[in-house]
Write a protein that holds these residues in place. Sequence first.
Motif, PDB file in Angstrom:
ATOM      1  N   TRP A 237       0.843  -1.206   0.000  1.00  0.00           N
ATOM      2  CA  TRP A 237       0.000   0.000   0.000  1.00  0.00           C
ATOM      3  C   TRP A 237       0.875   1.253   0.000  1.00  0.00           C
ATOM      4  N   ALA A 238       0.421   2.289  -0.708  1.00  0.00           N
ATOM      5  CA  ALA A 238       1.010   3.618  -0.501  1.00  0.00           C
ATOM      6  C   ALA A 238       0.533   4.104   0.872  1.00  0.00           C
ATOM      7  N   LEU A 239       1.305   4.989   1.495  1.00  0.00           N
ATOM      8  CA  LEU A 239       0.975   5.394   2.876  1.00  0.00           C
ATOM      9  C   LEU A 239      -0.418   5.995   2.999  1.00  0.00           C
ATOM     10  N   ASP A 240      -0.836   6.817   2.001  1.00  0.00           N
ATOM     11  CA  ASP A 240      -2.136   7.490   2.136  1.00  0.00           C
ATOM     12  C   ASP A 240      -3.315   6.588   1.789  1.00  0.00           C
ATOM     13  N   GLY A 241      -3.023   5.343   1.374  1.00  0.00           N
ATOM     14  CA  GLY A 241      -4.109   4.386   1.150  1.00  0.00           C
ATOM     15  C   GLY A 241      -4.904   4.600  -0.127  1.00  0.00           C
ATOM     16  N   GLU A 242      -4.435   5.485  -1.019  1.00  0.00           N
ATOM     17  CA  GLU A 242      -5.169   5.703  -2.264  1.00  0.00           C
ATOM     18  C   GLU A 242      -4.728   4.740  -3.373  1.00  0.00           C
ATOM     19  N   LEU A 243      -3.466   4.307  -3.318  1.00  0.00           N
ATOM     20  CA  LEU A 243      -2.909   3.446  -4.374  1.00  0.00           C
ATOM     21  C   LEU A 243      -2.225   2.241  -3.746  1.00  0.00           C
ATOM     22  N   PHE A 244      -2.068   1.180  -4.545  1.00  0.00           N
ATOM     23  CA  PHE A 244      -1.163   0.120  -4.129  1.00  0.00           C
ATOM     24  C   PHE A 244      -0.410  -0.409  -5.346  1.00  0.00           C
ATOM     25  N   ALA A 245       0.709  -1.093  -5.068  1.00  0.00           N
ATOM     26  CA  ALA A 245       1.527  -1.635  -6.155  1.00  0.00           C
ATOM     27  C   ALA A 245       1.570  -3.147  -6.026  1.00  0.00           C
ATOM     28  N   PRO A 410      -6.318  16.170  21.135  1.00  0.00           N
ATOM     29  CA  PRO A 410      -5.288  15.471  21.910  1.00  0.00           C
ATOM     30  C   PRO A 410      -5.189  13.995  21.527  1.00  0.00           C
ATOM     31  N   GLY A 411      -3.963  13.537  21.329  1.00  0.00           N
ATOM     32  CA  GLY A 411      -3.715  12.109  21.088  1.00  0.00           C
ATOM     33  C   GLY A 411      -4.196  11.578  19.755  1.00  0.00           C
ATOM     34  N   MET A 412      -4.409  12.493  18.780  1.00  0.00           N
ATOM     35  CA  MET A 412      -4.952  12.013  17.508  1.00  0.00           C
ATOM     36  C   MET A 412      -3.846  11.840  16.469  1.00  0.00           C
ATOM     37  N   ARG A 413      -3.920  10.724  15.730  1.00  0.00           N
ATOM     38  CA  ARG A 413      -2.983  10.533  14.610  1.00  0.00           C
ATOM     39  C   ARG A 413      -3.552  11.206  13.381  1.00  0.00           C
ATOM     40  N   THR A 414      -2.933  12.318  12.994  1.00  0.00           N
ATOM     41  CA  THR A 414      -3.505  13.066  11.856  1.00  0.00           C
ATOM     42  C   THR A 414      -3.136  12.434  10.521  1.00  0.00           C
ATOM     43  N   ASP A 415      -2.029  11.654  10.481  1.00  0.00           N
ATOM     44  CA  ASP A 415      -1.602  11.128   9.183  1.00  0.00           C
ATOM     45  C   ASP A 415      -2.550  10.059   8.645  1.00  0.00           C
ATOM     46  N   ILE A 416      -3.495   9.589   9.470  1.00  0.00           N
ATOM     47  CA  ILE A 416      -4.401   8.562   8.947  1.00  0.00           C
ATOM     48  C   ILE A 416      -5.785   9.129   8.619  1.00  0.00           C
ATOM     49  N   LEU A 417      -5.904  10.467   8.600  1.00  0.00           N
ATOM     50  CA  LEU A 417      -7.182  11.056   8.180  1.00  0.00           C
ATOM     51  C   LEU A 417      -7.278  10.980   6.657  1.00  0.00           C
ATOM     52  N   ASN A 418      -8.485  10.731   6.149  1.00  0.00           N
ATOM     53  CA  ASN A 418      -8.666  10.783   4.691  1.00  0.00           C
ATOM     54  C   ASN A 418      -9.955  11.511   4.350  1.00  0.00           C
ATOM     55  N   VAL A 419     -10.273  11.552   3.063  1.00  0.00           N
ATOM     56  CA  VAL A 419     -11.420  12.354   2.614  1.00  0.00           C
ATOM     57  C   VAL A 419     -12.719  11.919   3.298  1.00  0.00           C
ATOM     58  N   GLN A 420     -12.814  10.629   3.633  1.00  0.00           N
ATOM     59  CA  GLN A 420     -14.048  10.144   4.264  1.00  0.00           C
ATOM     60  C   GLN A 420     -14.184  10.612   5.715  1.00  0.00           C
ATOM     61  N   THR A 421     -13.046  10.827   6.390  1.00  0.00           N
ATOM     62  CA  THR A 421     -13.131  11.069   7.834  1.00  0.00           C
ATOM     63  C   THR A 421     -12.857  12.517   8.227  1.00  0.00           C
ATOM     64  N   ILE A 422     -12.679  13.407   7.251  1.00  0.00           N
ATOM     65  CA  ILE A 422     -12.494  14.824   7.585  1.00  0.00           C
ATOM     66  C   ILE A 422     -13.232  15.665   6.551  1.00  0.00           C
ATOM     67  N   SER A 423     -13.858  16.749   7.004  1.00  0.00           N
ATOM     68  CA  SER A 423     -14.642  17.576   6.084  1.00  0.00           C
ATOM     69  C   SER A 423     -14.502  19.043   6.475  1.00  0.00           C
ATOM     70  N   LEU A 424     -14.459  19.911   5.454  1.00  0.00           N
ATOM     71  CA  LEU A 424     -14.213  21.334   5.701  1.00  0.00           C
ATOM     72  C   LEU A 424     -15.247  22.176   4.964  1.00  0.00           C
ATOM     73  N   SER A 425     -15.797  23.183   5.680  1.00  0.00           N
ATOM     74  CA  SER A 425     -16.615  24.187   4.979  1.00  0.00           C
ATOM     75  C   SER A 425     -16.104  25.554   5.428  1.00  0.00           C
ATOM     76  N   ASN A 426     -16.758  26.626   4.981  1.00  0.00           N
ATOM     77  CA  ASN A 426     -16.233  27.965   5.274  1.00  0.00           C
ATOM     78  C   ASN A 426     -16.147  28.282   6.760  1.00  0.00           C
ATOM     79  N   ASP A 427     -17.041  27.672   7.556  1.00  0.00           N
ATOM     80  CA  ASP A 427     -17.080  28.054   8.971  1.00  0.00           C
ATOM     81  C   ASP A 427     -16.988  26.865   9.921  1.00  0.00           C
ATOM     82  N   THR A 428     -16.753  25.678   9.388  1.00  0.00           N
ATOM     83  CA  THR A 428     -16.703  24.497  10.245  1.00  0.00           C
ATOM     84  C   THR A 428     -15.669  23.506   9.719  1.00  0.00           C
TER      85      THR A 428
END
Length: 778
Positions: A237-245, A410-428
């Motif tokens: 697996w590639a680290l970000d989980g989008e591709l594999f070889a 606190p205590g969160m691994r940010t490198d394992i966040l992906n498009v499914q588990t994080i979302s951004l809008s203008n104010d949130t």
Amino acid sequence: MRLKTSLLKEPKHKELVSCVGWTTADDLYSCSDDHQIIKWNLLNGETTQVAKLPDDIYPIDLHWFPKSFGGKRQTHAENFVLTSSDGKFHLISKTGRVEKSVEAHCGAVLAGRWNYEGTALVTVGEDGQVKIWSKSGMLRSTLAQQGTPIYSVAWGPDSEKILYTSGKQLIIKPLQPNAKVLQWKAHDGIILKVDWNSVNDLILSAGEDCKYKVWDSYGRLMYSSQSHEYPITSVAWALDGELFAVGSFHTLRLCDKTGWSYALEKPNTGSIFNIAWSTDGTQIAGACGNGHVIFAHVVEQRWVWKNFGITLTKRRTMEVRNVLNDAVDLLEFRDRVIKASLNYGHLVVSTSLQCYIFSTKNWNTPLIFDLKEGTVSLILQAERHFLLVDGGGLYLYSYEGRLISSPKVPGMRTDILNVQTISLSNDTLALRDKSDEKVIYLFEPLAGKPLGDGKPLTHKTEIMEIALDQKGHTNERKIAFIDKNRDLYITSVKRFGKEQKVIKIGTMVHTLAWNDTCNILCGLQDTRFTVWYYPNVVYVDKDLLPKTLYERDASEFSKNPQIVSFAGSQVTVRRADGSLIHISISPYPAILHEYVNNSKWEDAVRLCRFVKDQTLWACLAAMAVASKDMNTAEVAYASIGEIDKVQYISSIKDLPSKESRLAHILLFSGNVQDAETLLLQAGLIYQAIQVNINLYNWERALELAVKHKTHVDTVLAYRQKFLDDFGKKETNQRFLQYAEGLEVNWDKIKAKIELEIAKERERAAATPAVRASVTIQR
């Protein structure tokens, strides 16, 4: 997307290369049966021999100690574990010195893997044992024993479970004793390699049956490849989980996480026994059977937005094509491109050291700022700002390149966040934590602080995917999420102390997306493609929900399709075979949203009359009630034949005071508590009591009457009439207590009620008619 491969003319190793591993994004170590450890520097193309191992050590597997975890750089990152055929594993420093050799297994040690934190090492061997070691090489436990060799092993995403092979079976065993072990038959031949990704939680397996397969962590098959000519000898697996070889004899493949293949290379390598992805996910190295080490760069990724298509042509060059006038721009970068994102009129590119922000109006002058450290693993864009995610944390930037905030969990691994588990809008900013998947953390991006009262949003089961709507007022920001049972829920982000309702609006939803220009939601449900034209309807009039949907058959998308984007009136869906399908939906609901946002009610009604569509009328009805415009609501409800609601709305219009009308609009949407509070605050005690009588909330009506010492007889009279109609006797002690010695006189009660209504009329006449949010013309 494709692979650009490079091989030296003559191999550096004399025997087969068994394993490779990256230290930095440009340095690679390779080990071979000729007992050499060679270091490759890709920047200047040099190779140096680091060490010559003793003649009895034949290396089998190599794994570098994890460099950084949770943003903290570890000093220990300078060594690797090497397993060998003599039953030992060796801890070796990057200078090639063997720090320690440990007797581990009878027969060869076939694989060794550090966990993500670097606190434990797992080894497996020909003797069928799985052993866990401390980082200094002390044996902690023997996790499993079996009669067949274990060829490959992988840690689970949270380092709590271990996946290993057993002949044709795959086994997931948790580290806790007595926990349930998961085992299933995965291939028709012996399984040679496995890998488990921490971002997407998917498992790869490759076997002698010449197939590679993708599984989820419950052992369900997500993808199975065609049979190849030769056994598949490596997967990674590639680290970000989008591709594999995938590696096999004279074969190197690049695949998407859903299984379909982007690119196939046929290099002259012999079998590729081991594949390693570089830390930034831009290139792969393969350990080849003929002594070569193959390097492959991932190039030709594509990003599309409106009329712009962008391609990464070389490591440091992008080509921008505007399809309207066929203009082509070339963007050159100082370092190689790692991640990019194109949306909302901006292209954001992160290289290994810098971040570039281009505006689609001007490709010549980007804004450039330096990145702190760590490789960017995700870029998320909203209309006003964007978010960079790396192993060290979350960083929110404006499109002027200014750092706005850096929200911390606190205590969160940010490198394992992906498009499914994080979302951004203008104010949130919303993100789902890995340690507790039932919780969504909500942040105010501009301040970087938790939203509202600071409490996260908690659901009863694990949440799989989250998405924030992009438009509209901050106070009405909604979040949609899919849970483990594939149910789709919607809830409000802002919580003012009171518990906000989480409402289910769909079942068996696999993937979802909000529109970028208005709050329309689309999703793939079971065998149907569904669009929720006005998801907010569930807070206004739940009965209208089915009438505001658009559905069509989705069988053409085959199994496991994913929604890529929902821009304007076009939805892009990627099928399981990798092909893209574009679906157009009606443009009218988006126009209706725009009219309503600008309070152009007459235009909105005109549009609905022109289109003559029940769905549109239903949306307008709900929007009008939400905006408290009762004239439009009356027209819209009449058009969809909801006669009872039309009558209720016209009765609301005849109410004497503004407060009463507002309260009844709240009642219309089912907010009984808010309506009662509003009436009590306005001093309309009788009206509050009457609301409860109409809803048969007898206890509450009596409580209010007694508390405010008024209309106790009214409540008792209505209660008696209700019981008489049904031929029942009074059994409630409180009512019996107050009914003693109280004569019910209907004439008197009616007179009192008339007096109350007259008083309310006078009050309404006395206060000058202020233009309120309720626009009701009598």
